[in-house]
Design an enzyme around this catalytic site. Structure first.
Site, PDB file in Angstrom:
ATOM      1  N   THR A 233       0.824  -1.223   0.000  1.00  0.00           N
ATOM      2  CA  THR A 233       0.000   0.000   0.000  1.00  0.00           C
ATOM      3  C   THR A 233       0.851   1.263   0.000  1.00  0.00           C
ATOM      4  OG1 THR A 233      -0.135  -0.214   2.407  1.00  0.00           O
ATOM      5  CG2 THR A 233      -2.014  -1.024   1.135  1.00  0.00           C
TER       6      THR A 233
ATOM      7  N   ASN B 265       9.882 -11.049  13.719  1.00  0.00           N
ATOM      8  CA  ASN B 265      11.156 -10.694  13.078  1.00  0.00           C
ATOM      9  C   ASN B 265      11.761  -9.424  13.675  1.00  0.00           C
ATOM     10  OD1 ASN B 265      11.299 -12.929  11.411  1.00  0.00           O
ATOM     11  ND2 ASN B 265      10.085 -11.964   9.791  1.00  0.00           N
TER      12      ASN B 265
ATOM     13  N   LYS C  59      16.104  -7.998  19.974  1.00  0.00           N
ATOM     14  CA  LYS C  59      16.705  -8.769  21.070  1.00  0.00           C
ATOM     15  C   LYS C  59      18.212  -8.911  20.846  1.00  0.00           C
ATOM     16  CE  LYS C  59      16.629 -13.424  22.946  1.00  0.00           C
ATOM     17  NZ  LYS C  59      16.099 -14.771  22.742  1.00  0.00           N
TER      18      LYS C  59
ATOM     19  N   TYR D 266      -7.018  -8.116  10.917  1.00  0.00           N
ATOM     20  CA  TYR D 266      -6.281  -6.913  11.343  1.00  0.00           C
ATOM     21  C   TYR D 266      -6.298  -6.798  12.867  1.00  0.00           C
ATOM     22  CZ  TYR D 266      -4.975  -1.924  11.467  1.00  0.00           C
ATOM     23  OH  TYR D 266      -4.372  -0.711  11.708  1.00  0.00           O
TER      24      TYR D 266
ATOM     25  N   THR E 258      -5.895   8.343  11.964  1.00  0.00           N
ATOM     26  CA  THR E 258      -5.015   9.462  11.622  1.00  0.00           C
ATOM     27  C   THR E 258      -5.114   9.736  10.124  1.00  0.00           C
ATOM     28  OG1 THR E 258      -3.562   8.870  13.447  1.00  0.00           O
ATOM     29  CG2 THR E 258      -2.616  10.259  11.739  1.00  0.00           C
TER      30      THR E 258
HETATM   31  P1  NAD Z   1      -0.284   2.359   4.976  1.00  0.00           P
HETATM   32  O1  NAD Z   1      -1.028   1.243   4.359  1.00  0.00           O
HETATM   33  O2  NAD Z   1      -0.155   3.646   4.234  1.00  0.00           O
HETATM   34  O3  NAD Z   1       1.195   1.901   5.366  1.00  0.00           O
HETATM   35  C1  NAD Z   1       1.564   0.575   5.611  1.00  0.00           C
HETATM   36  C2  NAD Z   1       2.917   0.325   4.951  1.00  0.00           C
HETATM   37  O4  NAD Z   1       3.334  -1.008   5.244  1.00  0.00           O
HETATM   38  C3  NAD Z   1       2.846   0.440   3.423  1.00  0.00           C
HETATM   39  O5  NAD Z   1       3.947   1.166   2.935  1.00  0.00           O
HETATM   40  C4  NAD Z   1       2.888  -1.004   2.961  1.00  0.00           C
HETATM   41  O6  NAD Z   1       3.407  -1.149   1.651  1.00  0.00           O
HETATM   42  C5  NAD Z   1       3.767  -1.635   4.029  1.00  0.00           C
HETATM   43  N1  NAD Z   1       3.566  -3.073   4.178  1.00  0.00           N
HETATM   44  C6  NAD Z   1       2.377  -3.740   4.275  1.00  0.00           C
HETATM   45  N2  NAD Z   1       2.617  -5.058   4.408  1.00  0.00           N
HETATM   46  C7  NAD Z   1       3.965  -5.213   4.398  1.00  0.00           C
HETATM   47  C8  NAD Z   1       4.819  -6.340   4.488  1.00  0.00           C
HETATM   48  N3  NAD Z   1       4.325  -7.576   4.612  1.00  0.00           N
HETATM   49  N4  NAD Z   1       6.170  -6.158   4.431  1.00  0.00           N
HETATM   50  C9  NAD Z   1       6.666  -4.897   4.294  1.00  0.00           C
HETATM   51  N5  NAD Z   1       5.910  -3.798   4.193  1.00  0.00           N
HETATM   52  C10 NAD Z   1       4.567  -3.958   4.251  1.00  0.00           C
HETATM   53  O7  NAD Z   1      -0.958   2.618   6.401  1.00  0.00           O
HETATM   54  P2  NAD Z   1      -0.627   3.691   7.533  1.00  0.00           P
HETATM   55  O8  NAD Z   1      -1.863   4.422   7.804  1.00  0.00           O
HETATM   56  O9  NAD Z   1       0.606   4.431   7.215  1.00  0.00           O
HETATM   57  O10 NAD Z   1      -0.362   2.740   8.767  1.00  0.00           O
HETATM   58  C11 NAD Z   1       0.957   2.465   9.255  1.00  0.00           C
HETATM   59  C12 NAD Z   1       0.863   1.618  10.515  1.00  0.00           C
HETATM   60  O11 NAD Z   1       0.118   2.319  11.508  1.00  0.00           O
HETATM   61  C13 NAD Z   1       0.148   0.287  10.297  1.00  0.00           C
HETATM   62  O12 NAD Z   1       0.800  -0.698  11.056  1.00  0.00           O
HETATM   63  C14 NAD Z   1      -1.237   0.546  10.834  1.00  0.00           C
HETATM   64  O13 NAD Z   1      -1.839  -0.630  11.294  1.00  0.00           O
HETATM   65  C15 NAD Z   1      -0.964   1.528  11.946  1.00  0.00           C
HETATM   66  N6  NAD Z   1      -2.151   2.353  12.236  1.00  0.00           N
HETATM   67  C16 NAD Z   1      -2.527   3.369  11.391  1.00  0.00           C
HETATM   68  C17 NAD Z   1      -3.663   4.113  11.680  1.00  0.00           C
HETATM   69  C18 NAD Z   1      -4.112   5.254  10.815  1.00  0.00           C
HETATM   70  O14 NAD Z   1      -5.170   5.826  11.099  1.00  0.00           O
HETATM   71  N7  NAD Z   1      -3.408   5.677   9.808  1.00  0.00           N
HETATM   72  C19 NAD Z   1      -4.427   3.816  12.821  1.00  0.00           C
HETATM   73  C20 NAD Z   1      -4.024   2.764  13.634  1.00  0.00           C
HETATM   74  C21 NAD Z   1      -2.873   2.048  13.353  1.00  0.00           C
END
Ligand code: NAD
Ligand code: UDP
Length: 308
Positions: free
Chosen positions: A35, A97, A103, A143, A173
């Site tokens: 994404t 990982n 660690k 999720y 966010t």
């Molecule tokens: P996003 O989808 O823009 O970013 C996620 C990133 O992780 C992307 O660059 C994607 O390519 C990468 N990714 C996904 N699977 C992967 C994998 N298997 N290996 C390597 N890279 C991988 O979403 P975001 O809004 O930037 O969210 C970032 C983090 O914050 C996430 O973990 C999300 O769960 C958490 N989060 C975000 C929000 C929000 O409102 N934006 C709220 C709660 C939690």
């Protein structure tokens, strides 16, 4: 410091990388571009302190770093339900990982957890002590349960192996670099309004969310990583609460145009209400969001306008 950011080419990850670089750190950004995109990091990818690595977080990796931020995981319901088994693997194996590496390196490691661990909450607003109300077998579980399991792993590595962890529960966010078609409500509404298309409110639009502008969140994340009082979990978000109907009206007012509000089916298990209790973050970090929804929406609208 040299810092690894997984998911660094995503919406939040790219802002975090930018901030860490601005603070004088070296940043290794690991991403599989599911994404995220190179476009998100384009404005600072020429910085010699920045390194972009295409890698999947479920496959082991080794870097010599001082700190790790684990953000890799699709965050929008459409993206995380596209391949639900991959989503849960990403949270669980990605965390293992990162924790294994932390660690070995004795490095502090951050986990981007989520308000989704509270599910469809029966306590409102949600404090960190609330254990949540999550459907373990629904469409959102890949999720929610993945993130809950990641929290378990972080705390077990902390208890068993003394790994220095920080866990933050991020509430909705928004801001520049959200993917315009990732299905999240703010990007959907803004893009629909800019194109003059119908604004799709799911259900009757009475469900609530609290929206934090990205700059506020990044400030909070860096603050959590810096403090040494607690491993967390710590809620970060903006406690302002809005119904989706109110949000649609605000977006329409800012963008103008001829879009009409239409109602679509409410997705299963869609939480009815969500609002962070941020007392802990306020007390520990002296942090609270500074950007009002109105201002944040205007900045985000400006970003999407520029991209069209
Ligand atoms: P996003 O989808 O823009 O970013 C996620 C990133 O992780 C992307 O660059 C994607 O390519 C990468 N990714 C996904 N699977 C992967 C994998 N298997 N290996 C390597 N890279 C991988 O979403 P975001 O809004 O930037 O969210 C970032 C983090 O914050 C996430 O973990 C999300 O769960 C958490 N989060 C975000 C929000 C929000 O409102 N934006 C709220 C709660 C939690
Ligand atoms: N939503 C909506 N129209 C849309 C997209 C989302 O009404 O075009 C609603 C969705 O049903 C939910 C809220 O907006 O109640 C927030 O959805 P989002 O996917 O942004 O985040 P999450 O549900 O994970 O908080």
């Amino acid at each position: 410091m040299r810092i690894l950011v997984t998911g660094g080419a995503g919406f939040l990850g790219s802002h975090l990388c930018e901030r860490l670089l601005a603070d004088g750190n070296e940043v290794i950004c690991l991403d599989n571009f599911f994404t995220g995109s190179k476009q998100n990091v384009a404005s600072f990818s020429a910085n010699p302190n920045f390194e972009l690595v295409r890698h999947d977080v479920i496959d082991p990796f080794k870097f010599e770093v001082d700190q790790i931020y684990n953000l890799a995981c699709p965050a929008s319901p459409t993206a995380y339900q596209y391949n639900p088994i991959k989503t849960i693997k990403t949270s669980v194996m990605g965390s293992i990982n990162c924790l294994g590496l932390a660690k070995r390196l004795k490095a502090r490691v951050f986990q981007a957890s989520t308000s989704e661990v509270y599910g469809d909450p029966q306590v409102h607003p949600q404090p960190e002590g609330y254990w949540g109300n999550v459907n373990p077998i629904g469409r959102r579980s890949c999720y929610d349960e993945g993130k809950r399991c990641a929290e378990t792993l972080f705390f077990d590595y902390n208890r068993e192996n003394k790994v220095d962890i920080r866990v933050v529960r991020i509430f909705n966010t928004y801001g520049p670099r959200m993917h315009e078609s990732d299905g999240r409500v703010i990007s959907n509404f803004i893009v629909q309004a800019l194109k003059g298309e119908d604004i799709t409110v799911y259900g009757d639009g009475s469900q609530t969310r609290s929206f934090c502008y990205v700059d506020d969140l990044i400030e909070g994340i860096v603050g959590v990583m810096r403090q040494t009082e607690t491993p967390g979990p710590i809620n970060l978000g903006n406690p302002g609460e809005f119904t989706m109907l109110e949000l649609a009206e605000r977006v329409l007012k800012i963008v103008g145009g001829r879009s009409k509000i239409v109602h679509k089916r409410l997705p299963a298990d869609d939480p009815k209400q969500r609002m962070p209790d941020i007392s802990l973050a306020k007390r520990l970090l002296k942090w609270e969001p500074a950007v009002a929804l109105e201002d944040g929406l205007k900045r985000t609208v400006a970003y999407f306008k520029k991209r069209r």
